[in-house]
Design a protein around this motif. Structure first.
Motif, PDB file in Angstrom:
ATOM      1  N   LYS A 131       0.820  -1.215   0.000  1.00  0.00           N
ATOM      2  CA  LYS A 131       0.000   0.000   0.000  1.00  0.00           C
ATOM      3  C   LYS A 131       0.853   1.263   0.000  1.00  0.00           C
ATOM      4  N   LYS A 132       2.073   1.168   0.492  1.00  0.00           N
ATOM      5  CA  LYS A 132       2.929   2.348   0.551  1.00  0.00           C
ATOM      6  C   LYS A 132       4.390   1.937   0.385  1.00  0.00           C
ATOM      7  N   VAL A 133       5.200   2.908   0.033  1.00  0.00           N
ATOM      8  CA  VAL A 133       6.616   2.647  -0.228  1.00  0.00           C
ATOM      9  C   VAL A 133       7.341   2.203   1.030  1.00  0.00           C
ATOM     10  N   ALA A 134       6.934   2.720   2.182  1.00  0.00           N
ATOM     11  CA  ALA A 134       7.619   2.390   3.437  1.00  0.00           C
ATOM     12  C   ALA A 134       7.625   0.884   3.698  1.00  0.00           C
ATOM     13  N   ASP A 135       6.597   0.185   3.212  1.00  0.00           N
ATOM     14  CA  ASP A 135       6.529  -1.260   3.428  1.00  0.00           C
ATOM     15  C   ASP A 135       7.585  -2.010   2.625  1.00  0.00           C
ATOM     16  N   ALA A 136       8.161  -1.355   1.621  1.00  0.00           N
ATOM     17  CA  ALA A 136       9.156  -2.015   0.778  1.00  0.00           C
ATOM     18  C   ALA A 136      10.586  -1.746   1.220  1.00  0.00           C
ATOM     19  N   ILE A 137      10.784  -0.753   2.081  1.00  0.00           N
ATOM     20  CA  ILE A 137      12.134  -0.340   2.444  1.00  0.00           C
ATOM     21  C   ILE A 137      12.898  -1.466   3.137  1.00  0.00           C
ATOM     22  N   SER A 138      12.239  -2.222   3.974  1.00  0.00           N
ATOM     23  CA  SER A 138      12.923  -3.249   4.765  1.00  0.00           C
ATOM     24  C   SER A 138      13.474  -4.388   3.916  1.00  0.00           C
ATOM     25  N   TYR A 139      12.970  -4.548   2.712  1.00  0.00           N
ATOM     26  CA  TYR A 139      13.420  -5.659   1.867  1.00  0.00           C
ATOM     27  C   TYR A 139      14.882  -5.517   1.450  1.00  0.00           C
ATOM     28  N   GLN A 140      15.393  -4.292   1.408  1.00  0.00           N
ATOM     29  CA  GLN A 140      16.759  -4.111   0.942  1.00  0.00           C
ATOM     30  C   GLN A 140      17.795  -4.618   1.951  1.00  0.00           C
ATOM     31  N   ASP A 141      17.380  -4.865   3.174  1.00  0.00           N
ATOM     32  CA  ASP A 141      18.302  -5.382   4.189  1.00  0.00           C
ATOM     33  C   ASP A 141      18.336  -6.909   4.229  1.00  0.00           C
ATOM     34  N   LYS A 142      17.471  -7.566   3.472  1.00  0.00           N
ATOM     35  CA  LYS A 142      17.418  -9.023   3.468  1.00  0.00           C
ATOM     36  C   LYS A 142      18.463  -9.597   2.513  1.00  0.00           C
ATOM     37  N   LYS A 143      18.866 -10.822   2.750  1.00  0.00           N
ATOM     38  CA  LYS A 143      19.854 -11.488   1.895  1.00  0.00           C
ATOM     39  C   LYS A 143      19.152 -12.272   0.790  1.00  0.00           C
ATOM     40  N   THR A 144      18.196 -11.640   0.172  1.00  0.00           N
ATOM     41  CA  THR A 144      17.417 -12.246  -0.900  1.00  0.00           C
ATOM     42  C   THR A 144      17.387 -11.287  -2.083  1.00  0.00           C
ATOM     43  N   VAL A 145      16.771 -11.737  -3.160  1.00  0.00           N
ATOM     44  CA  VAL A 145      16.578 -10.876  -4.329  1.00  0.00           C
ATOM     45  C   VAL A 145      15.169 -10.292  -4.255  1.00  0.00           C
ATOM     46  N   THR A 146      15.070  -8.979  -4.355  1.00  0.00           N
ATOM     47  CA  THR A 146      13.779  -8.304  -4.267  1.00  0.00           C
ATOM     48  C   THR A 146      13.480  -7.606  -5.575  1.00  0.00           C
ATOM     49  N   TRP A 147      12.316  -7.929  -6.128  1.00  0.00           N
ATOM     50  CA  TRP A 147      11.834  -7.262  -7.342  1.00  0.00           C
ATOM     51  C   TRP A 147      10.649  -6.404  -6.948  1.00  0.00           C
ATOM     52  N   LEU A 148      10.879  -5.088  -6.968  1.00  0.00           N
ATOM     53  CA  LEU A 148       9.839  -4.125  -6.627  1.00  0.00           C
ATOM     54  C   LEU A 148       9.344  -3.487  -7.915  1.00  0.00           C
ATOM     55  N   ASN A 149       8.051  -3.650  -8.188  1.00  0.00           N
ATOM     56  CA  ASN A 149       7.479  -3.113  -9.423  1.00  0.00           C
ATOM     57  C   ASN A 149       6.509  -1.976  -9.103  1.00  0.00           C
ATOM     58  N   ILE A 150       6.723  -0.835  -9.750  1.00  0.00           N
ATOM     59  CA  ILE A 150       5.899   0.349  -9.557  1.00  0.00           C
ATOM     60  C   ILE A 150       5.121   0.612 -10.841  1.00  0.00           C
ATOM     61  N   ASP A 151       3.797   0.623 -10.752  1.00  0.00           N
ATOM     62  CA  ASP A 151       2.949   0.975 -11.896  1.00  0.00           C
ATOM     63  C   ASP A 151       2.376   2.362 -11.668  1.00  0.00           C
ATOM     64  N   GLY A 152       2.761   3.300 -12.521  1.00  0.00           N
ATOM     65  CA  GLY A 152       2.324   4.689 -12.365  1.00  0.00           C
ATOM     66  C   GLY A 152       3.504   5.564 -11.984  1.00  0.00           C
ATOM     67  N   LEU A 153       3.792   6.569 -12.807  1.00  0.00           N
ATOM     68  CA  LEU A 153       5.010   7.369 -12.620  1.00  0.00           C
ATOM     69  C   LEU A 153       4.733   8.834 -12.314  1.00  0.00           C
ATOM     70  N   HIS A 154       3.481   9.203 -12.132  1.00  0.00           N
ATOM     71  CA  HIS A 154       3.138  10.621 -12.048  1.00  0.00           C
ATOM     72  C   HIS A 154       3.210  11.191 -10.634  1.00  0.00           C
ATOM     73  N   ASN A 155       3.264  10.318  -9.615  1.00  0.00           N
ATOM     74  CA  ASN A 155       3.206  10.781  -8.234  1.00  0.00           C
ATOM     75  C   ASN A 155       4.621  11.097  -7.726  1.00  0.00           C
ATOM     76  N   LYS A 156       4.933  12.383  -7.633  1.00  0.00           N
ATOM     77  CA  LYS A 156       6.290  12.756  -7.229  1.00  0.00           C
ATOM     78  C   LYS A 156       6.553  12.458  -5.752  1.00  0.00           C
ATOM     79  N   ASN A 157       5.508  12.394  -4.928  1.00  0.00           N
ATOM     80  CA  ASN A 157       5.706  12.037  -3.518  1.00  0.00           C
ATOM     81  C   ASN A 157       6.176  10.599  -3.382  1.00  0.00           C
ATOM     82  N   VAL A 158       5.578   9.704  -4.165  1.00  0.00           N
ATOM     83  CA  VAL A 158       6.009   8.307  -4.164  1.00  0.00           C
ATOM     84  C   VAL A 158       7.452   8.203  -4.636  1.00  0.00           C
ATOM     85  N   MET A 159       7.787   8.952  -5.676  1.00  0.00           N
ATOM     86  CA  MET A 159       9.149   8.919  -6.210  1.00  0.00           C
ATOM     87  C   MET A 159      10.153   9.448  -5.185  1.00  0.00           C
TER      88      MET A 159
END
Length: 354
Positions: free
Chosen positions: A48-76
């Motif tokens: 639901k939000k970007v904050a939920d994806a931040i923790s994945y970068q600390d894991k020793k796994t491969v994370t594929w984060l897909n973003i659909d929609g490029l117009h929201n500068k706050n999300v970016m």
């Protein structure tokens, strides 16, 4: 608006790293999906939000984060801050009209390419800009709208295919790019079938619909070429890049991408030549038909010129015309005219004028 170059007045003068959406908005909401996996496990979620994806970068796994929609500068901006990415990277992501490119930053590789999809029902080609941000453990893909051609990649991950499950983000990036380029080749093959089917009608019965189809196919092929050729330059640069984010074992796959994109460009060049040949053949066929018609009319006219001359002499309004009152004069005139006509036709045939 121009089909190949799209720029609005609002874009002029903005800073390169300003988070400003350039291009057409193709979705109202931003959708975030994540697939996290290694050789043994896989996790797939809609966030639901970007904050939920931040923790994945600390894991020793491969994370594929897909973003659909490029117009929201706050999300970016949240993605930029959460994954410690230069805002210039996200500004490039939001520029959907930019030329395909690859560039290495301090903590990531940025890749952009045009993604083409063929709608089988409407027989139309849709184009959107695909951006990939490659880090050591996270691959972020940015798309303009929801729905893509990457479902086979997700199925390979779910079905525990060894090569992709044991690979890292660089191999995942290769797999996504490979799908994009395979779609180039597929769309070209569909267009190629139509082009090849047109060859018979061009040679046999060229008409206005034939030239219309040729022009339509030329326009579509030029549009494909304008998207594929810059992608070739990007793939070539990527295959030669020496980066800490790409393992040595993955370079062979990037060279495979180079071969595939070369096949796509060679195929587009071949069909372009075929269409040019068809256009020339069409004009040649039309000219040949016109020449045949003119030849027939010319022969027809030449045959009747002496006959008209004879009839004109015979029909002159003078009292003293030899054989004017002779019983068989009319028949003799027709006999002379027939002999003259047949003699001329024989002469034309002997000279191979028809």
């Amino acid at each position: 608006m121009a089909r190949f170059i799209k720029k609005t007045k609002e874009e002029i003068g903005r800073a390169p790293d300003e988070l400003f959406h350039r291009g057409e908005r193709k979705t109202e909401e931003v959708f975030i999906r994540v697939i996290d996996f290694d050789a043994n496990t896989v996790e797939e979620n809609a966030l639901k939000k970007v904050a939920d994806a931040i923790s994945y970068q600390d894991k020793k796994t491969v994370t594929w984060l897909n973003i659909d929609g490029l117009h929201n500068k706050n999300v970016m901006r949240e993605i930029s801050q959460g994954f410690n990415l230069d805002e210039l990277v996200l500004a490039n992501v939001m520029n959907t009209t930019a030329r395909p490119t690859v560039h290495e930053y301090d903590n990531c590789i940025f890749i952009s390419i045009r993604m083409l999809q063929l709608d089988e029902e409407t027989n139309t080609i849709s184009v959107e800009n695909l951006s990939l941000v490659l880090t050591k453990s996270v691959l972020i893909s940015f798309q303009e709208r929801k729905g893509d051609v990457f479902e086979p990649i997700r199925e390979r991950i779910r079905n525990k295919r060894k090569r992709i499950r044991n690979g890292w983000t660089d191999y995942l990036a290769f797999a996504l790019l490979d799908i994009v380029i395979d779609n180039y080749i597929y769309i070209l093959s569909v267009l190629g079938e139509k082009v090849e089917a047109l060859e018979e009608s061009v040679g046999d019965q060229p008409n206005k619909s034939t030239i219309k189809k040729i022009n339509v196919y030329k326009r579509e092929l030029n549009y494909l070429r304008r998207n594929i050729r810059p992608a070739k330059e990007m793939i070539l640069a990527l295959s030669k890049m020496e980066s800490e984010f790409i393992f040595e074992s993955t370079y062979v796959h990037f060279k495979e991408l180079r071969d595939n994109i070369n096949q796509a460009t060679d195929t587009s060049d071949s069909y372009r030549e075929i269409l040019n040949d068809q256009l020339n053949l069409y004009h040649t066929s039309i000219s040949t038909k016109l020449n045949d018609i003119m030849k027939f009319l010319t022969i027809f006219s030449v045959v009747f010129i002496p006959l008209t001359f004879i009839a004109g002499i015979y029909g002159t309004n003078f009292d003293n015309v030899p054989e004017l009152h002779y019983k068989y004069s009319y028949h003799i005139m027709w006999m002379v005219m027939i002999v003259v006509a047949l003699s001329m036709l024989y002469y034309f045939k002997k000279r191979k004028w028809f």
